[in-house]
Each structure stands twice: as structure tokens, then as C-alpha cells.
Design a protein around this motif. Sequence first.
Motif, PDB file in Angstrom:
ATOM      1  N   VAL A  65     -17.947 -12.899  19.522  1.00  0.00           N
ATOM      2  CA  VAL A  65     -19.464 -13.293  20.132  1.00  0.00           C
ATOM      3  C   VAL A  65     -19.281 -14.977  20.088  1.00  0.00           C
ATOM      4  CG1 VAL A  65     -20.874 -11.473  20.136  1.00  0.00           C
ATOM      5  CG2 VAL A  65     -20.893 -13.004  18.307  1.00  0.00           C
ATOM      6  N   LYS A  66     -18.205 -15.443  19.425  1.00  0.00           N
ATOM      7  CA  LYS A  66     -18.057 -16.803  19.100  1.00  0.00           C
ATOM      8  C   LYS A  66     -17.167 -17.406  20.232  1.00  0.00           C
ATOM      9  CE  LYS A  66     -17.376 -20.366  15.520  1.00  0.00           C
ATOM     10  NZ  LYS A  66     -17.195 -20.692  14.247  1.00  0.00           N
ATOM     11  N   GLN A  67     -17.838 -18.414  20.976  1.00  0.00           N
ATOM     12  CA  GLN A  67     -16.901 -19.180  21.935  1.00  0.00           C
ATOM     13  C   GLN A  67     -17.363 -20.663  21.891  1.00  0.00           C
ATOM     14  OE1 GLN A  67     -17.578 -17.256  26.071  1.00  0.00           O
ATOM     15  NE2 GLN A  67     -18.495 -15.653  25.111  1.00  0.00           N
ATOM     16  N   ASN A  68     -16.687 -21.366  21.086  1.00  0.00           N
ATOM     17  CA  ASN A  68     -16.923 -22.767  20.995  1.00  0.00           C
ATOM     18  C   ASN A  68     -15.558 -23.397  20.464  1.00  0.00           C
ATOM     19  OD1 ASN A  68     -16.815 -22.264  18.150  1.00  0.00           O
ATOM     20  ND2 ASN A  68     -18.756 -23.066  17.645  1.00  0.00           N
ATOM     21  N   SER A  89     -18.555 -28.794  15.381  1.00  0.00           N
ATOM     22  CA  SER A  89     -18.407 -27.805  16.380  1.00  0.00           C
ATOM     23  C   SER A  89     -18.780 -28.516  17.889  1.00  0.00           C
ATOM     24  CB  SER A  89     -19.281 -26.541  16.578  1.00  0.00           C
ATOM     25  OG  SER A  89     -20.519 -26.723  16.413  1.00  0.00           O
ATOM     26  N   ARG A  90     -18.098 -28.292  18.873  1.00  0.00           N
ATOM     27  CA  ARG A  90     -18.418 -28.628  20.455  1.00  0.00           C
ATOM     28  C   ARG A  90     -18.353 -27.280  21.333  1.00  0.00           C
ATOM     29  NH1 ARG A  90     -15.518 -33.047  23.947  1.00  0.00           N
ATOM     30  NH2 ARG A  90     -14.776 -31.688  25.694  1.00  0.00           N
ATOM     31  N   TYR A  91     -19.485 -27.332  21.896  1.00  0.00           N
ATOM     32  CA  TYR A  91     -19.605 -26.301  22.902  1.00  0.00           C
ATOM     33  C   TYR A  91     -19.623 -27.108  24.467  1.00  0.00           C
ATOM     34  CZ  TYR A  91     -21.725 -23.226  19.555  1.00  0.00           C
ATOM     35  OH  TYR A  91     -21.849 -22.617  18.374  1.00  0.00           O
ATOM     36  N   GLU A  92     -18.644 -26.699  25.305  1.00  0.00           N
ATOM     37  CA  GLU A  92     -18.487 -27.069  26.779  1.00  0.00           C
ATOM     38  C   GLU A  92     -19.372 -26.027  27.638  1.00  0.00           C
ATOM     39  OE1 GLU A  92     -14.369 -26.849  27.665  1.00  0.00           O
ATOM     40  OE2 GLU A  92     -13.874 -28.689  26.319  1.00  0.00           O
ATOM     41  N   PRO A  93     -19.551 -26.458  28.960  1.00  0.00           N
ATOM     42  CA  PRO A  93     -20.521 -25.473  29.621  1.00  0.00           C
ATOM     43  C   PRO A  93     -19.711 -24.110  29.545  1.00  0.00           C
ATOM     44  CG  PRO A  93     -20.086 -27.888  30.606  1.00  0.00           C
ATOM     45  CD  PRO A  93     -19.174 -27.792  29.481  1.00  0.00           C
ATOM     46  N   GLY A  94     -20.664 -23.420  29.596  1.00  0.00           N
ATOM     47  CA  GLY A  94     -20.424 -21.786  29.689  1.00  0.00           C
ATOM     48  C   GLY A  94     -20.145 -21.243  28.183  1.00  0.00           C
ATOM     49  N   MET A  95     -20.063 -22.123  27.170  1.00  0.00           N
ATOM     50  CA  MET A  95     -19.559 -21.861  25.893  1.00  0.00           C
ATOM     51  C   MET A  95     -20.922 -21.230  25.041  1.00  0.00           C
ATOM     52  SD  MET A  95     -16.633 -23.993  24.234  1.00  0.00           S
ATOM     53  CE  MET A  95     -15.020 -23.968  24.968  1.00  0.00           C
ATOM     54  N   GLU A  96     -20.921 -20.315  24.262  1.00  0.00           N
ATOM     55  CA  GLU A  96     -22.104 -19.956  23.144  1.00  0.00           C
ATOM     56  C   GLU A  96     -21.569 -19.402  22.137  1.00  0.00           C
ATOM     57  OE1 GLU A  96     -23.937 -16.274  25.057  1.00  0.00           O
ATOM     58  OE2 GLU A  96     -22.401 -16.007  26.272  1.00  0.00           O
ATOM     59  N   TYR A  97     -22.476 -18.776  21.190  1.00  0.00           N
ATOM     60  CA  TYR A  97     -22.277 -18.029  19.920  1.00  0.00           C
ATOM     61  C   TYR A  97     -23.372 -17.160  19.940  1.00  0.00           C
ATOM     62  CZ  TYR A  97     -20.539 -17.443  15.188  1.00  0.00           C
ATOM     63  OH  TYR A  97     -20.080 -16.890  14.034  1.00  0.00           O
ATOM     64  N   GLY A  98     -22.976 -15.955  20.358  1.00  0.00           N
ATOM     65  CA  GLY A  98     -23.742 -14.738  20.436  1.00  0.00           C
ATOM     66  C   GLY A  98     -24.511 -14.198  19.300  1.00  0.00           C
ATOM     67  N   ARG A  99     -25.496 -13.389  19.161  1.00  0.00           N
ATOM     68  CA  ARG A  99     -26.092 -13.008  18.036  1.00  0.00           C
ATOM     69  C   ARG A  99     -25.399 -12.641  16.946  1.00  0.00           C
ATOM     70  NH1 ARG A  99     -28.906  -7.555  17.370  1.00  0.00           N
ATOM     71  NH2 ARG A  99     -31.066  -8.197  16.700  1.00  0.00           N
ATOM     72  N   GLY A 152     -27.835 -24.407  25.348  1.00  0.00           N
ATOM     73  CA  GLY A 152     -27.297 -24.545  24.033  1.00  0.00           C
ATOM     74  C   GLY A 152     -28.315 -24.564  22.825  1.00  0.00           C
ATOM     75  N   ALA A 153     -29.455 -23.943  23.120  1.00  0.00           N
ATOM     76  CA  ALA A 153     -30.576 -23.891  22.008  1.00  0.00           C
ATOM     77  C   ALA A 153     -30.249 -22.903  20.969  1.00  0.00           C
ATOM     78  CB  ALA A 153     -31.885 -23.349  22.757  1.00  0.00           C
ATOM     79  N   LEU A 154     -30.485 -23.354  19.591  1.00  0.00           N
ATOM     80  CA  LEU A 154     -30.370 -22.719  18.245  1.00  0.00           C
ATOM     81  C   LEU A 154     -31.596 -21.564  18.546  1.00  0.00           C
ATOM     82  CD1 LEU A 154     -29.121 -21.492  15.933  1.00  0.00           C
ATOM     83  CD2 LEU A 154     -30.109 -23.540  14.965  1.00  0.00           C
ATOM     84  N   VAL A 155     -31.280 -20.246  18.632  1.00  0.00           N
ATOM     85  CA  VAL A 155     -32.413 -19.293  18.592  1.00  0.00           C
ATOM     86  C   VAL A 155     -32.386 -18.465  17.335  1.00  0.00           C
ATOM     87  CG1 VAL A 155     -33.439 -17.224  19.590  1.00  0.00           C
ATOM     88  CG2 VAL A 155     -32.291 -19.147  21.093  1.00  0.00           C
ATOM     89  N   ILE A 156     -33.269 -18.342  16.555  1.00  0.00           N
ATOM     90  CA  ILE A 156     -33.444 -17.923  15.377  1.00  0.00           C
ATOM     91  C   ILE A 156     -34.435 -16.607  15.352  1.00  0.00           C
ATOM     92  CG2 ILE A 156     -33.996 -17.737  12.720  1.00  0.00           C
ATOM     93  CD1 ILE A 156     -33.356 -20.767  12.780  1.00  0.00           C
ATOM     94  N   GLU A 157     -34.016 -15.264  15.155  1.00  0.00           N
ATOM     95  CA  GLU A 157     -34.848 -14.201  15.332  1.00  0.00           C
ATOM     96  C   GLU A 157     -35.667 -13.920  14.183  1.00  0.00           C
ATOM     97  OE1 GLU A 157     -32.782 -10.781  16.715  1.00  0.00           O
ATOM     98  OE2 GLU A 157     -31.357 -11.940  18.138  1.00  0.00           O
ATOM     99  N   GLY A 158     -36.970 -13.378  14.277  1.00  0.00           N
ATOM    100  CA  GLY A 158     -37.888 -13.210  13.476  1.00  0.00           C
ATOM    101  C   GLY A 158     -38.136 -11.330  13.340  1.00  0.00           C
ATOM    102  N   ARG A 175     -28.389 -17.100  17.085  1.00  0.00           N
ATOM    103  CA  ARG A 175     -27.517 -17.365  18.003  1.00  0.00           C
ATOM    104  C   ARG A 175     -27.544 -18.724  18.722  1.00  0.00           C
ATOM    105  NH1 ARG A 175     -31.621 -14.290  20.454  1.00  0.00           N
ATOM    106  NH2 ARG A 175     -32.656 -15.064  22.591  1.00  0.00           N
ATOM    107  N   VAL A 176     -26.479 -19.135  19.642  1.00  0.00           N
ATOM    108  CA  VAL A 176     -26.593 -20.400  20.158  1.00  0.00           C
ATOM    109  C   VAL A 176     -26.565 -19.936  21.669  1.00  0.00           C
ATOM    110  CG1 VAL A 176     -25.369 -22.592  20.932  1.00  0.00           C
ATOM    111  CG2 VAL A 176     -25.465 -21.871  18.504  1.00  0.00           C
ATOM    112  N   GLU A 177     -27.379 -20.418  22.598  1.00  0.00           N
ATOM    113  CA  GLU A 177     -27.612 -20.151  23.764  1.00  0.00           C
ATOM    114  C   GLU A 177     -26.403 -20.925  24.583  1.00  0.00           C
ATOM    115  OE1 GLU A 177     -31.312 -18.143  25.278  1.00  0.00           O
ATOM    116  OE2 GLU A 177     -29.559 -17.424  24.338  1.00  0.00           O
ATOM    117  N   PRO A 178     -25.773 -20.020  25.847  1.00  0.00           N
ATOM    118  CA  PRO A 178     -24.967 -21.078  26.521  1.00  0.00           C
ATOM    119  C   PRO A 178     -25.284 -22.234  26.945  1.00  0.00           C
ATOM    120  CG  PRO A 178     -25.205 -18.798  27.453  1.00  0.00           C
ATOM    121  CD  PRO A 178     -26.320 -18.910  26.321  1.00  0.00           C
ATOM    122  N   VAL A 179     -24.354 -23.075  26.803  1.00  0.00           N
ATOM    123  CA  VAL A 179     -24.582 -24.321  27.414  1.00  0.00           C
ATOM    124  C   VAL A 179     -24.366 -24.504  28.606  1.00  0.00           C
ATOM    125  CG1 VAL A 179     -23.526 -26.928  27.478  1.00  0.00           C
ATOM    126  CG2 VAL A 179     -23.587 -25.662  25.170  1.00  0.00           C
TER     127      VAL A 179
END
Length: 220
Positions: free
Chosen positions: A40-43, A85-95, A125-131, A155-159
Motif C-alpha cells: 500500500v506504499k506509493q511514495n 519522503s516525497r509524494y507526487e500527485p496520486g501517491m499515497e500510503y495506505g492503511r 496528503g493528510a496523515l490520518v491516525i485511527e483510534g 495512512r497518508v491520503e492521496p496527494v
Amino acid sequence: MIITIESLLDADQIKLIQSQLATASFVDGRTTAGWHARLVKQNQQLSRTSNLAKKLQEIVLTALGNNALFEAAAYPQRIHSLLFSRYEPGMEYGRHVDNALMGSGDRADLSFTLFLSDLDSYSGGALVIEGACDEQSFRLPAGSLLLYPSSTLHRVEPVEQGYRLACVGWVQSWIRDPAKRELLFDLDTARRSLFTREGKSIEFDLLSKTYANLLRRWLE
């Protein structure tokens, strides 16, 4: 416990890092991901062994070592495995959840993300932390840091537009248990606040005794 540390880096440090990363060569970020996170890692990321990475790591490590809030919240025994790390448009880091042991052999008790891009330079590109019952989304100004337990799903939401630059790293803490770290943090915050308001008092001394003895009992 999730802690936001504002302005860990000053304006000159941010400008220097941004300018250096603007012309740097990045590699596929999946090279440092665990076997399941790799799916799920795309960066992209800066090679850890490059001279530039080592130079920028020193800037970040020095800033962390000089930050009282980071020290009080993390009780760092070792700060390790820093990545740019660098995220281009469309890149994300899944759950995913971070590995308990990193490639360096160090334990990951706490994770941090140091945001390096100006907020108006990219979207998404928001960093989302699950509780347990909800999730929290973070997009911090350049130079600010988010510290959070490595045990969380995040996860990191898609840029969507622009480029998202960040430095991520991990902490092996002297206090492994997150609940104990939070108790110590609250106790230390309370005694410091009391000292600021009233100076050295009987109550301050008792709080300091309790803090020191709990720390002595729980240190690993």
C-alpha cells in the motif's frame, strides 16, 4: 497520546531543507517498507545512505534534542531510521501499522512525521491516525511535527496537487508502555506549571518525588 510540536524547525532550516530536496534524487519508497506495508506504499524517498540524507538527518536530530516538549513526551532512548519522503500527485500510503522492530534493530515505540511542505503548496496528503472509535486527520505547517504511538493504524491520503515532503522517524523510548509515558508527561506538566505559579513549594517537592520515583521504577 498524540502530540503536536509547532515550529520544530525555524524558517531558515525549512528553506534549506526544501531547497535541498527540490533537486534531490529519490528512490521507490517501497524499498524500506515491511512485506505487507509494501502493498500500500506509493511514495518516493531519499536514500538513507546518501550524503544529503545524513546532512538533513543531523538538522532534524539536533532540533529534536533541543526540544523540551519532545523530550518530555517521548523519553527518547534512541531516535532512529529517519527517512525523507516525497509524494507526487496520486501517491499515497495506505492503511498500515509500523513495524515493532525497524531494519536498524531498534524498537519503534513512537513514530513522528515532520511536515516539510508549505500548506498552500499541495492539497490532499493528510496523515490520518485511527483510534478505537474515530480517526484524526493532520496537515501541519512546514517545520511542525506530529508524534504518535507506533502501534496505531494510520495512512497518508492521496496527494491531489503539488508535492508533499516530510521526514518520518521512530523513537525507542526509555518508557515502553504508552500509558505510563502519558502519566509521566501529565505529572511533569503539572509540577512545572505549579513551579511557574508558586515556585518551589512542599507540593512541588512531593510531585517531583513521585515523578522521579515512578520514572526510576519504569525506566528500561
